[in-house]
Scaffold this active site. Structure first.
Site, mmCIF file in Angstrom:
data_model
loop_
_atom_site.group_PDB
_atom_site.id
_atom_site.type_symbol
_atom_site.label_atom_id
_atom_site.label_comp_id
_atom_site.label_asym_id
_atom_site.label_seq_id
_atom_site.Cartn_x
_atom_site.Cartn_y
_atom_site.Cartn_z
ATOM 1 N N SER A 68 8.790 2.543 6.936
ATOM 2 C CA SER A 68 8.239 1.367 6.976
ATOM 3 C C SER A 68 7.436 1.163 5.737
ATOM 4 C CB SER A 68 6.970 1.427 8.002
ATOM 5 O OG SER A 68 6.210 2.426 7.531
ATOM 6 N N VAL A 69 7.091 -0.336 5.451
ATOM 7 C CA VAL A 69 6.407 -0.718 4.211
ATOM 8 C C VAL A 69 5.079 -1.061 4.577
ATOM 9 C CG1 VAL A 69 6.723 -1.946 2.075
ATOM 10 C CG2 VAL A 69 8.656 -1.227 3.252
ATOM 11 N N VAL A 70 3.943 -0.777 4.040
ATOM 12 C CA VAL A 70 2.825 -1.199 4.475
ATOM 13 C C VAL A 70 2.205 -2.049 3.370
ATOM 14 C CG1 VAL A 70 0.456 -0.755 5.265
ATOM 15 C CG2 VAL A 70 2.234 0.649 5.849
ATOM 16 N N ASP A 73 3.136 13.181 15.533
ATOM 17 C CA ASP A 73 3.304 13.188 13.965
ATOM 18 C C ASP A 73 2.050 13.313 13.337
ATOM 19 O OD1 ASP A 73 4.676 13.311 11.606
ATOM 20 O OD2 ASP A 73 4.744 11.113 11.380
ATOM 21 N N ILE A 107 0.698 -1.314 -0.036
ATOM 22 C CA ILE A 107 0.084 0.093 0.124
ATOM 23 C C ILE A 107 0.906 1.221 -0.204
ATOM 24 C CG2 ILE A 107 -1.660 1.442 1.265
ATOM 25 C CD1 ILE A 107 -2.779 -1.151 2.618
ATOM 26 N N SER A 108 2.033 1.245 0.736
ATOM 27 C CA SER A 108 2.793 2.364 0.847
ATOM 28 C C SER A 108 4.359 1.968 1.147
ATOM 29 C CB SER A 108 2.036 3.263 1.981
ATOM 30 O OG SER A 108 3.113 3.887 2.942
ATOM 31 N N GLY A 126 7.139 3.896 2.806
ATOM 32 C CA GLY A 126 7.602 5.087 3.562
ATOM 33 C C GLY A 126 8.980 5.061 3.767
ATOM 34 N N LYS A 127 9.590 6.314 4.451
ATOM 35 C CA LYS A 127 10.955 5.921 4.897
ATOM 36 C C LYS A 127 11.283 5.008 5.886
ATOM 37 C CE LYS A 127 11.444 10.807 4.508
ATOM 38 N NZ LYS A 127 12.006 11.894 5.474
#
Ligand code: ADP
Ligand code: MG
Length: 508
Positions: free
Chosen positions: A254-256, A392, A248-249, A251-252
């Site tokens: 994490s990976v989802v 955040d 899905i995503s 990021g810096k």
């Protein structure tokens, strides 16, 4: 009759008059010394080719020309010489001034003794039979360790021999090492130079192997590393997940992934779940240490763990925070499972389509206003009921799903007793305030007002709003820090009056 035939033949012979055949002699004559002498004299009359320079046809007027073989040889030689001269001229014309030239050497009719002739020619580097880029095999020293005798003795340590040997050895360097075209010259490398070149080659080889290694590890940046893949595979194997569908995503930190839920013994697993995989590369987490190392819940373990294991703490921290939020009935993902640095939680969205982030949706003004009040409310709940500051919070970490604002990404959320918690809260308030004001929500209060509303604090809002307000916040944090240090590592609600500590937070 015989005499007549011989006479007729003599008249026809192209070689001139033929002498009459000698009369047959007896055995006694053959054995005689006189005859032997006569035969020897005849032999001497045949010229022997001792002086190659002399023109055999022209120079020796007196030489015997009666032998057919001799004549044929002389003619052939003259022909060959002329042929070679012609070849040289053609070669010259063909090559002209060109730097690259072609040699006709192989077509020459060189006679062995004539070879010295060609040595006068210029050395022809373009000669195809000699590759200047191939090192000439150096002479080896025999086993006894020296060659020559007396004054001319050469040992295996001889500088020139060693130097040439070293140059030839450069051929054994790895193919990617460029040794230049010095091989064609008579290069002599001293042992010292050769050894340092060799050392350089080895270290370069090792370095490139290491670089390669690094590249392989860095694939974790793009997707997941093999160990993580194995963990994910095990979850499917154990039936917790039906299927892992896709990312899905990225990021810096994490990976989802989206996945279909399976079943767990003691709790139901939602039909759709996400796997938040915290990246095992450490670069980004270094900047975020301050969110975890001062969190009293993790402070002891943080200092004892190696950096790689600290990453698991992030996943664990997110799990604890989500659990607290769920208890307070804040819309957020529900934790399913934590496995090392992988957090499995419920999916916010439907039919594989994740709920949009607040920043990506277009809402009517009513919905937008509604969304603002929801955010205000969950911020208050988080602070007052969960004893947490998101840290955040922005339109990137709020999803819009079924008419509600859902909070995600709470790995970095801290308690208000964290030395910088109030600064984080102020930053959250500024993000929220700016976002809703830009979206035309007139009810959206300023960052300072929002801060006071969420925290229940009453920090005066002056003319030069931000700077003054922030310095007040920092002063408050300092007082709170002192208080915590005096009273131990327990959580206290922050208050302006530095009053009585409230109830310590129940553990998750
Ligand atoms: P990061 O730390 O990389 O920002 P997030 O937790 O914010 O990680 O997740 C990144 C993105 O993944 C989110 O912006 C959101 O689109 C999606 N996402 C994360 N958790 C969920 C969830 N539970 N349900 C649906 N989408 C999610
Ligand atoms: Mg995020």
């Amino acid at each position: 009759m015989d005499q007549a035939v011989v006479a007729a033949d003599a008249a026809k012979s192209p070689w001139g008059p033929v002498a009459p055949a000698p009369p047959a002699c007896s055995l006694a004559d053959v054995m005689s010394e006189q005859l032997a002498k006569q035969l020897e004299d005849e032999n001497i009359a045949f010229p022997t080719l001792t002086h190659p320079g002399s023109d055999l046809l022209l120079s020796d007027e007196s030489s015997e020309t009666t032998s057919d073989l001799m004549l044929a040889k002389m003619l052939q030689m003259q022909f060959d010489r002329e042929f070679d001269d012609q070849l040289r001229r053609e070669e010259k014309r063909f090559n002209g001034d060109s730097k690259v030239s072609i040699s006709f050497e192989n077509y020459r009719m060189v006679h062995p003794y004539e070879d010295s002739d060609s040595s006068e020619d210029e050395v022809d580097w373009q000669d195809t039979r000699h590759d200047p880029y191939r090192a000439v095999k150096p002479q080896t020293t025999p086993r006894k360790g020296f060659t020559g005798k007396g004054k001319n003795i050469t040992t295996k340590h001889d500088e020139v021999t060693c130097g040439r040997k070293n140059t030839a050895r450069m051929d054994n360097f790895a193919p990617e090492v460029h040794v230049g075209d010095g091989l064609g010259m008579d290069l002599k490398l001293s042992n010292q130079v050769f050894n340092s070149l060799k050392q350089h080659c080895y270290s370069e080889q090792k370095r490139s192997a290491r670089l390669h290694d690094k590249k392989e590890h860095s694939t974790a940046e793009q997707a997941v590393d093999p160990r993580t893949r194995l963990l994910m595979y095990k979850m499917v194997n154990a039936g917790v997940l039906e299927n892992i569908n896709g990312c899905i995503s990225t990021g810096k930190e994490s990976v989802v992934f989206h996945a279909d839920g399976g079943s767990l013994e003691e709790q139901p697993v939602p039909d759709e779940v996400v796997l938040k995989v915290y990246k095992t590369t450490l670069n980004e987490f270094k900047n975020r240490d301050r969110y975890i190392k001062d969190d009293y819940r993790f402070i002891d373990r943080f200092s004892k763990l190696n950096p790689r294991k600290v990453i698991r703490l992030w996943a664990e921290k997110e799990m604890h925070n989500l659990t607290r939020m769920k208890k307070a009935e804040i819309p957020c993902p529900e934790v399913v499972l934590l496995k090392k640095h992988i957090l499995v939680m419920s999916f916010i969205g439907k039919d594989h389509i994740p709920a949009p982030k607040l920043k990506d949706i277009v809402l009517g003004s009513e919905d937008m206003k509604n969304a603002f009040y929801q955010v205000l409310h969950v911020m208050q709940q988080m602070y007052q009921e969960c004893n947490l500051v998101h840290a955040d919070l922005s339109e990137y970490n709020m999803l819009w799903h079924e008419g509600k604002v859902w909070l995600i990404d709470v790995g970095q959320s801290v308690e208000p007793t964290h030395p910088h918690a109030l600064e984080f809260l102020y930053r959250d308030c500024r993000n929220v305030s700016t976002f809703f004001q830009r979206r035309g929500v007139s009810e959206a209060m300023s960052a300072c007002e929002l801060f006071n509303t969420v925290s229940g604090l009453n920090i005066p809002v002056g003319e030069e709003e931000e700077a003054e307000f922030l310095s007040e916040i920092v002063a408050l944090e300092k007082r709170n820090e002192d208080h915590v240090q005096r009273r131990g590592k327990k959580t206290f609600p922050v208050s302006c009056e530095d009053g009585d500590p409230g109830e310590p937070d129940a553990d998750d």
